[in-house]
Design a protein around this motif. Structure first.
Motif, PDB file in Angstrom:
ATOM      1  N   LEU A 135       0.821  -1.213   0.000  1.00 29.28           N
ATOM      2  CA  LEU A 135       0.000   0.000   0.000  1.00 29.28           C
ATOM      3  C   LEU A 135       0.853   1.261   0.000  1.00 29.28           C
ATOM      4  O   LEU A 135       0.393   2.329  -0.408  1.00 29.28           O
ATOM      5  N   PHE A 136       2.090   1.144   0.478  1.00 24.69           N
ATOM      6  CA  PHE A 136       2.932   2.318   0.674  1.00 24.69           C
ATOM      7  C   PHE A 136       4.047   2.440  -0.360  1.00 24.69           C
ATOM      8  O   PHE A 136       4.866   3.349  -0.266  1.00 24.69           O
ATOM      9  N   GLN A 137       4.077   1.544  -1.339  1.00 25.03           N
ATOM     10  CA  GLN A 137       5.121   1.584  -2.356  1.00 25.03           C
ATOM     11  C   GLN A 137       5.063   2.901  -3.115  1.00 25.03           C
ATOM     12  O   GLN A 137       4.038   3.246  -3.703  1.00 25.03           O
ATOM     13  N   SER A 138       6.150   3.649  -3.084  1.00 20.77           N
ATOM     14  CA  SER A 138       6.134   5.005  -3.641  1.00 20.77           C
ATOM     15  C   SER A 138       7.371   5.302  -4.472  1.00 20.77           C
ATOM     16  O   SER A 138       7.847   6.431  -4.515  1.00 20.77           O
ATOM     17  N   GLY A 139       7.901   4.303  -5.125  1.00 17.87           N
ATOM     18  CA  GLY A 139       9.095   4.515  -5.920  1.00 17.87           C
ATOM     19  C   GLY A 139      10.345   4.204  -5.130  1.00 17.87           C
ATOM     20  O   GLY A 139      10.306   3.956  -3.928  1.00 17.87           O
ATOM     21  N   LYS A 140      11.467   4.264  -5.800  1.00 21.29           N
ATOM     22  CA  LYS A 140      12.737   3.863  -5.196  1.00 21.29           C
ATOM     23  C   LYS A 140      13.578   5.076  -4.836  1.00 21.29           C
ATOM     24  O   LYS A 140      13.586   6.074  -5.551  1.00 21.29           O
ATOM     25  N   ILE A 141      14.265   4.969  -3.709  1.00 25.27           N
ATOM     26  CA  ILE A 141      15.273   5.955  -3.345  1.00 25.27           C
ATOM     27  C   ILE A 141      16.633   5.296  -3.562  1.00 25.27           C
ATOM     28  O   ILE A 141      16.962   4.301  -2.915  1.00 25.27           O
ATOM     29  N   TYR A 142      17.414   5.840  -4.488  1.00 23.55           N
ATOM     30  CA  TYR A 142      18.710   5.258  -4.832  1.00 23.55           C
ATOM     31  C   TYR A 142      19.763   5.714  -3.824  1.00 23.55           C
ATOM     32  O   TYR A 142      19.732   6.849  -3.345  1.00 23.55           O
ATOM     33  N   LEU A 143      20.693   4.814  -3.522  1.00 22.84           N
ATOM     34  CA  LEU A 143      21.709   5.064  -2.499  1.00 22.84           C
ATOM     35  C   LEU A 143      23.100   4.726  -3.015  1.00 22.84           C
ATOM     36  O   LEU A 143      23.306   3.680  -3.625  1.00 22.84           O
ATOM     37  N   ARG A 144      24.056   5.635  -2.763  1.00 20.33           N
ATOM     38  CA  ARG A 144      25.478   5.347  -2.955  1.00 20.33           C
ATOM     39  C   ARG A 144      26.208   5.741  -1.672  1.00 20.33           C
ATOM     40  O   ARG A 144      25.776   6.651  -0.958  1.00 20.33           O
ATOM     41  N   GLN A 145      27.330   5.061  -1.397  1.00 26.69           N
ATOM     42  CA  GLN A 145      28.087   5.311  -0.178  1.00 26.69           C
ATOM     43  C   GLN A 145      29.568   5.482  -0.494  1.00 26.69           C
ATOM     44  O   GLN A 145      30.106   4.797  -1.371  1.00 26.69           O
ATOM     45  N   ILE A 146      30.194   6.391   0.243  1.00 29.43           N
ATOM     46  CA  ILE A 146      31.631   6.629   0.111  1.00 29.43           C
ATOM     47  C   ILE A 146      32.261   6.427   1.484  1.00 29.43           C
ATOM     48  O   ILE A 146      31.803   7.004   2.478  1.00 29.43           O
ATOM     49  N   PHE A 147      33.318   5.631   1.548  1.00 32.19           N
ATOM     50  CA  PHE A 147      34.014   5.364   2.802  1.00 32.19           C
ATOM     51  C   PHE A 147      35.379   6.050   2.755  1.00 32.19           C
ATOM     52  O   PHE A 147      36.146   5.866   1.796  1.00 32.19           O
ATOM     53  N   LEU A 148      35.674   6.824   3.803  1.00 27.11           N
ATOM     54  CA  LEU A 148      36.863   7.665   3.811  1.00 27.11           C
ATOM     55  C   LEU A 148      37.779   7.350   4.988  1.00 27.11           C
ATOM     56  O   LEU A 148      37.324   6.879   6.038  1.00 27.11           O
ATOM     57  N   ASN A 149      39.059   7.687   4.822  1.00 30.07           N
ATOM     58  CA  ASN A 149      40.032   7.499   5.896  1.00 30.07           C
ATOM     59  C   ASN A 149      40.451   8.828   6.515  1.00 30.07           C
ATOM     60  O   ASN A 149      41.511   8.939   7.124  1.00 30.07           O
TER      61      ASN A 149
END
Length: 251
Positions: free
Chosen positions: A170-184
């Motif tokens: 009932l709540f499906q409202s499209g996708k939220i795309y995710l990318r991640q960056i890991f830093l030192n």
């Protein structure tokens, strides 16, 4: 050329209300709100507010009514059992200025389960606000209470998960795309890069999370968008602003 998100689209929002003195007193740890936040995010729903409140009718009523006006959907957990402190139904009814009534459908459910053991305390669980809907869920004995745009869940985490899983389409409202960056490196050294990225990509959801005792990385950056092209261009822009030797990996 920079990709532009669809500014004319209005995305659904949600407010979550966790109800229970046991949460506020530290007797019970809340696991329902993290679950709901993650699931709603995956479904493309923006959770705008989350609050934990006591088992008090006035407080429940005020919060539920306010959230109902402000957000597409409202989810409450807790306070729907057979004991003296289960007052969520009364709170919802008071908030919307409607009467409570005994549901024949719920009485039948309770009679089927308890049989001759059904007592007055059990019958409290058949009380609903006037005008509420009872949604039948697959493979579940009791229906789900919905009043206008408010979904009233029990407090038991397993039941919340089972019920929400049955309803989530009932709540499906499209996708939220995710990318991640890991830093030192530390956040202070990348603040300018983050500022310029936010300025260049104002619709980007950008988060920065230090990990002080993590052996793998020191900062994790998360980039989110409802438009994949927009996200990838923001990612390229941001990584170009951070020294290559500070980037451990991009996922």
């Amino acid at each position: 050329m920079k990709a532009e998100p669809n500014e004319n689209t209005r995305y659904p929002t949600a407010g979550i209300i966790i109800i229970g003195n046991e949460i506020l007193s530290g007797k019970v740890e809340d696991s329902n709100s993290p679950y709901l936040c993650k699931e709603l995010r995956f479904l493309g729903v923006d959770v705008k507010r989350l609050v934990t409140i006591p088992d008090e009718i006035n407080v429940i009523g005020n919060h539920v009514f306010e959230y109902s006006q402000d957000y597409t959907w409202v989810f409450t957990t807790g306070g729907v059992g057979p004991t003296h402190d289960d007052v969520t139904i009364e709170g919802v009814a008071q908030g919307f200025d409607v009467e409570i009534e005994e549901s024949e459908q719920m009485i039948q459910v309770l009679e089927d389960y308890y049989g001759d053991r059904l007592n007055d305390a059990h019958r409290r669980m058949a009380i609903i606000p006037h005008g509420a809907e009872l949604l039948q869920l697959p493979s579940m004995r009791s229906p789900q209470l919905k009043f206008r745009n408010v979904f009233v869940f029990p407090g038991i985490p397993e039941l919340v998960r089972n019920r929400f899983s049955s309803l989530k389409e009932l709540f499906q409202s499209g996708k939220i795309y995710l990318r991640q960056i890991f830093l030192n490196t530390e956040e202070g050294y990348i603040a300018d890069a983050l500022d310029s990225t936010c300025s260049e990509f104002p619709e980007l959801m950008l988060g920065s999370y230090p990990a002080l005792w993590n052996k793998d990385y020191r900062v994790k950056l998360t980039l989110e968008s409802r438009t994949e092209t927009y996200l990838e261009q923001a990612l390229e822009f941001l990584t170009s602003k951070i020294p290559e030797e500070n980037i451990i990996r991009v996922e």
